[in-house]
Scaffold this motif. Structure first.
Motif, PDB file in Angstrom:
ATOM      1  N   ASP A   3    -126.244-112.123  43.248  1.00  0.00           N
ATOM      2  CA  ASP A   3    -125.232-112.561  43.706  1.00  0.00           C
ATOM      3  C   ASP A   3    -124.589-112.754  45.085  1.00  0.00           C
ATOM      4  OD1 ASP A   3    -124.003-114.826  45.156  1.00  0.00           O
ATOM      5  OD2 ASP A   3    -123.268-115.682  43.453  1.00  0.00           O
ATOM      6  N   PRO A   4    -125.490-112.535  46.413  1.00  0.00           N
ATOM      7  CA  PRO A   4    -125.232-112.063  47.581  1.00  0.00           C
ATOM      8  C   PRO A   4    -123.464-112.347  48.117  1.00  0.00           C
ATOM      9  CG  PRO A   4    -126.275-114.130  47.969  1.00  0.00           C
ATOM     10  CD  PRO A   4    -126.605-113.558  46.444  1.00  0.00           C
ATOM     11  N   ARG A   5    -123.677-113.953  47.180  1.00  0.00           N
ATOM     12  CA  ARG A   5    -121.618-114.384  48.193  1.00  0.00           C
ATOM     13  C   ARG A   5    -120.505-113.269  47.765  1.00  0.00           C
ATOM     14  NH1 ARG A   5    -120.859-119.395  44.194  1.00  0.00           N
ATOM     15  NH2 ARG A   5    -121.459-118.311  42.504  1.00  0.00           N
ATOM     16  N   LEU A   6    -119.996-113.400  48.876  1.00  0.00           N
ATOM     17  CA  LEU A   6    -118.827-112.619  49.061  1.00  0.00           C
ATOM     18  C   LEU A   6    -117.642-113.521  48.760  1.00  0.00           C
ATOM     19  CD1 LEU A   6    -119.266-109.950  51.914  1.00  0.00           C
ATOM     20  CD2 LEU A   6    -120.081-109.744  49.585  1.00  0.00           C
ATOM     21  N   HIS A   7    -115.905-112.560  48.047  1.00  0.00           N
ATOM     22  CA  HIS A   7    -115.156-113.331  48.556  1.00  0.00           C
ATOM     23  C   HIS A   7    -113.757-113.074  48.826  1.00  0.00           C
ATOM     24  CE1 HIS A   7    -116.823-116.049  44.681  1.00  0.00           C
ATOM     25  NE2 HIS A   7    -118.124-114.542  44.639  1.00  0.00           N
ATOM     26  N   GLY A  40    -117.647-116.294  55.079  1.00  0.00           N
ATOM     27  CA  GLY A  40    -118.555-117.162  54.700  1.00  0.00           C
ATOM     28  C   GLY A  40    -117.899-118.756  54.693  1.00  0.00           C
ATOM     29  N   GLU A  41    -116.716-118.419  53.888  1.00  0.00           N
ATOM     30  CA  GLU A  41    -116.193-119.300  52.646  1.00  0.00           C
ATOM     31  C   GLU A  41    -115.075-120.297  53.473  1.00  0.00           C
ATOM     32  OE1 GLU A  41    -114.539-117.731  49.124  1.00  0.00           O
ATOM     33  OE2 GLU A  41    -114.595-116.285  50.156  1.00  0.00           O
ATOM     34  N   HIS A  42    -114.808-119.738  54.634  1.00  0.00           N
ATOM     35  CA  HIS A  42    -114.393-120.670  56.205  1.00  0.00           C
ATOM     36  C   HIS A  42    -114.810-121.739  56.883  1.00  0.00           C
ATOM     37  CE1 HIS A  42    -110.165-117.518  56.441  1.00  0.00           C
ATOM     38  NE2 HIS A  42    -109.709-119.100  55.704  1.00  0.00           N
ATOM     39  N   ALA A  43    -115.837-121.348  57.123  1.00  0.00           N
ATOM     40  CA  ALA A  43    -117.712-122.393  57.448  1.00  0.00           C
ATOM     41  C   ALA A  43    -117.941-123.108  56.533  1.00  0.00           C
ATOM     42  CB  ALA A  43    -118.580-121.279  58.038  1.00  0.00           C
ATOM     43  N   VAL A  44    -117.951-122.893  55.456  1.00  0.00           N
ATOM     44  CA  VAL A  44    -118.355-123.996  54.748  1.00  0.00           C
ATOM     45  C   VAL A  44    -117.445-124.721  54.086  1.00  0.00           C
ATOM     46  CG1 VAL A  44    -118.815-123.957  51.797  1.00  0.00           C
ATOM     47  CG2 VAL A  44    -120.174-122.377  53.441  1.00  0.00           C
ATOM     48  N   HIS A  45    -115.828-124.645  53.985  1.00  0.00           N
ATOM     49  CA  HIS A  45    -114.998-125.459  53.926  1.00  0.00           C
ATOM     50  C   HIS A  45    -114.792-126.199  54.602  1.00  0.00           C
ATOM     51  CE1 HIS A  45    -111.531-126.819  51.794  1.00  0.00           C
ATOM     52  NE2 HIS A  45    -110.677-126.467  52.810  1.00  0.00           N
ATOM     53  N   PHE A  46    -114.378-125.615  56.123  1.00  0.00           N
ATOM     54  CA  PHE A  46    -114.150-126.626  57.158  1.00  0.00           C
ATOM     55  C   PHE A  46    -115.856-127.892  57.214  1.00  0.00           C
ATOM     56  CE2 PHE A  46    -111.969-122.871  58.626  1.00  0.00           C
ATOM     57  CZ  PHE A  46    -110.858-123.322  58.393  1.00  0.00           C
ATOM     58  N   ALA A  67    -126.136-112.732  55.111  1.00  0.00           N
ATOM     59  CA  ALA A  67    -126.095-112.856  53.502  1.00  0.00           C
ATOM     60  C   ALA A  67    -125.128-114.010  52.828  1.00  0.00           C
ATOM     61  CB  ALA A  67    -126.673-112.009  52.741  1.00  0.00           C
ATOM     62  N   SER A  68    -123.708-113.874  52.203  1.00  0.00           N
ATOM     63  CA  SER A  68    -122.529-114.760  51.728  1.00  0.00           C
ATOM     64  C   SER A  68    -122.651-115.684  52.603  1.00  0.00           C
ATOM     65  CB  SER A  68    -121.408-113.511  52.027  1.00  0.00           C
ATOM     66  OG  SER A  68    -120.311-114.617  51.049  1.00  0.00           O
ATOM     67  N   ALA A  73    -123.830-121.432  51.777  1.00  0.00           N
ATOM     68  CA  ALA A  73    -124.236-122.811  52.443  1.00  0.00           C
ATOM     69  C   ALA A  73    -124.726-123.492  51.872  1.00  0.00           C
ATOM     70  CB  ALA A  73    -124.358-122.383  54.208  1.00  0.00           C
ATOM     71  N   ALA A  74    -125.861-122.184  51.540  1.00  0.00           N
ATOM     72  CA  ALA A  74    -127.087-123.371  50.627  1.00  0.00           C
ATOM     73  C   ALA A  74    -126.555-123.570  49.104  1.00  0.00           C
ATOM     74  CB  ALA A  74    -127.606-121.262  49.973  1.00  0.00           C
ATOM     75  N   ARG A  75    -124.787-123.109  48.593  1.00  0.00           N
ATOM     76  CA  ARG A  75    -124.837-123.860  47.485  1.00  0.00           C
ATOM     77  C   ARG A  75    -124.171-125.408  47.490  1.00  0.00           C
ATOM     78  NH1 ARG A  75    -119.457-123.296  45.276  1.00  0.00           N
ATOM     79  NH2 ARG A  75    -119.447-123.012  43.243  1.00  0.00           N
ATOM     80  N   VAL A  76    -123.420-125.569  48.767  1.00  0.00           N
ATOM     81  CA  VAL A  76    -123.282-127.067  49.073  1.00  0.00           C
ATOM     82  C   VAL A  76    -123.821-127.289  49.796  1.00  0.00           C
ATOM     83  CG1 VAL A  76    -120.936-125.557  49.074  1.00  0.00           C
ATOM     84  CG2 VAL A  76    -121.920-125.575  51.508  1.00  0.00           C
ATOM     85  N   GLN A  77    -125.269-127.568  49.741  1.00  0.00           N
ATOM     86  CA  GLN A  77    -126.394-128.052  50.692  1.00  0.00           C
ATOM     87  C   GLN A  77    -125.636-128.854  51.572  1.00  0.00           C
ATOM     88  OE1 GLN A  77    -130.268-128.162  49.760  1.00  0.00           O
ATOM     89  NE2 GLN A  77    -129.165-125.800  49.348  1.00  0.00           N
TER      90      GLN A  77
END
Length: 202
Positions: A3-7, A40-46, A67-68, A73-77
């Protein structure tokens, strides 16, 4: 498959307070360019909270971060978050030539001062008059740290890289003014951080 997602643990703590400051200051529609998006967590949340009329363009110079971002972004579509782009704030050419707002969270203290200068100059290039440049992170005020924890953090950053460190808010504001921004609006945030909002003046 890895999983390339970083936390980034701090995101869960600060994304709500940041959004509470951002929301009334963002335009109702347009493009929000995020510099140094990290995980990328901020961008997706906002993007989830903003709705479809406000499109987010995340960027980062690090390939693992991009990549993260794209994996989150792909996860939330969502239709209002674009694929990430490589961007080095210190460079004179950015891959985006216009934006209605620019966000930069927790970059200035973990980058050379040249990146802050480049951020100001680049943001002025892409923003319209009155456009928002939003910064978030720890700052010194009047030459002094605002908390012992920030002082220890600053010392650790400078040990890791002499070009890094918690910046003086007044020096950041001066760099912004020289680039074409007005006097900042400063909001106190949890964990001894600040939200600093600049508007392009010309």
């Amino acid at each position: 498959m890895i999983d390339p997602r970083l936390h980034a643990p701090a995101v869960a703590r600060n994304r709500v307070p940041i959004w509470n400051v951002l929301k009334p200051n963002l335009p109702a529609r347009g493009l929000v360019l995020e510099i140094a998006s990290g995980s990328g967590e901020h961008a997706v949340h906002f993007a989830q909270l903003a709705g479809p009329n406000l499109v987010f363009q995340p960027t980062d110079q690090n390939a693992d971060a991009r990549a993260s971002i794209d994996a989150w972004a792909a996860r939330v579509q969502l239709s209002n978050i674009r694929p990430s782009l490589p961007l080095d704030a210190a460079q004179d050419v950015w891959p985006v030539d216009r934006a209605d707002a620019v966000l930069c969270i927790n970059m200035i203290h973990i980058s050379p001062w040249a990146a802050t200068i480049g951020l100001m100059r680049g943001a002025v290039r892409v923003l319209p008059p009155g456009g928002l440049l939003f910064l978030y992170g720890p700052y010194r005020r009047n030459g002094a740290h605002t908390a012992d924890s920030n002082e220890a953090f600053d010392a650790d950053l400078r040990r890791r890289n002499p070009e890094w460190g918690v910046r003086d808010l007044e020096e950041v504001a001066q760099a912004a003014a020289e680039a074409g921004f007005g006097v900042p609006q400063v909001e106190e945030m949890p964990a001894n951080n600040l939200s600093v909002l600049f508007r392009r003046t010309a």
